[in-house]
Motif scaffolding. Sequence first.
Motif, PDB file in Angstrom:
ATOM      1  N   SER A   8       0.825  -1.214   0.000  1.00  0.00           N
ATOM      2  CA  SER A   8       0.000   0.000   0.000  1.00  0.00           C
ATOM      3  C   SER A   8       0.858   1.263   0.000  1.00  0.00           C
ATOM      4  N   PRO A  68       2.157   3.222  -4.062  1.00  0.00           N
ATOM      5  CA  PRO A  68       1.613   4.391  -4.753  1.00  0.00           C
ATOM      6  C   PRO A  68       2.117   5.720  -4.178  1.00  0.00           C
ATOM      7  N   THR A  69       2.333   5.783  -2.879  1.00  0.00           N
ATOM      8  CA  THR A  69       2.865   7.007  -2.270  1.00  0.00           C
ATOM      9  C   THR A  69       4.293   7.251  -2.738  1.00  0.00           C
ATOM     10  N   GLU A  99       5.543   6.232  -5.580  1.00  0.00           N
ATOM     11  CA  GLU A  99       5.457   6.630  -6.987  1.00  0.00           C
ATOM     12  C   GLU A  99       5.012   8.090  -7.125  1.00  0.00           C
ATOM     13  N   LEU A 104       2.038   3.846 -12.048  1.00  0.00           N
ATOM     14  CA  LEU A 104       1.081   4.112 -10.978  1.00  0.00           C
ATOM     15  C   LEU A 104      -0.329   3.695 -11.387  1.00  0.00           C
ATOM     16  N   ARG A 105      -0.688   3.959 -12.626  1.00  0.00           N
ATOM     17  CA  ARG A 105      -2.009   3.550 -13.140  1.00  0.00           C
ATOM     18  C   ARG A 105      -2.145   2.030 -13.103  1.00  0.00           C
ATOM     19  N   GLN A 146      -0.548  -0.011 -11.072  1.00  0.00           N
ATOM     20  CA  GLN A 146      -0.573  -0.446  -9.670  1.00  0.00           C
ATOM     21  C   GLN A 146      -1.912  -0.200  -8.998  1.00  0.00           C
ATOM     22  N   THR A 147      -2.693   0.744  -9.508  1.00  0.00           N
ATOM     23  CA  THR A 147      -3.955   1.113  -8.858  1.00  0.00           C
ATOM     24  C   THR A 147      -5.171   0.679  -9.660  1.00  0.00           C
ATOM     25  N   TYR A 207      -6.343   3.508  -4.064  1.00  0.00           N
ATOM     26  CA  TYR A 207      -5.352   4.563  -4.298  1.00  0.00           C
ATOM     27  C   TYR A 207      -5.381   5.104  -5.723  1.00  0.00           C
ATOM     28  N   CYS A 219      -4.252   8.611  -6.600  1.00  0.00           N
ATOM     29  CA  CYS A 219      -2.823   8.913  -6.753  1.00  0.00           C
ATOM     30  C   CYS A 219      -2.468   9.185  -8.210  1.00  0.00           C
ATOM     31  N   VAL A 220      -3.141   8.501  -9.124  1.00  0.00           N
ATOM     32  CA  VAL A 220      -2.903   8.721 -10.553  1.00  0.00           C
ATOM     33  C   VAL A 220      -3.306  10.146 -10.920  1.00  0.00           C
TER      34      VAL A 220
END
Length: 80
Positions: A20, A23-24, A26, A49-50, A52-53, A58, A61-62
Amino acid sequence: MLQDRVQAVRTEFAVASFTSMVPTLEMALAFHQAVLDAHGAVSATVARLREQTQGGDYAYCVDIASFMADPLPADHAALQ
């Protein structure tokens, strides 16, 4: 080099099952790349990031990383 350190931290997160936190990490990397005006690197980070989420967790984040990479124009009307 920063990329080497980021890869090491990604690996440490994976080993420790702190997925978890990725993403932070990235997002922080995207911010760094945006400040350096490294468009290609930011695009690669946002794409990673896209990926991963994809599950929805999260996903905001993207949006944040994309905004840091290509902010809205100054005359853009704010949402009301």
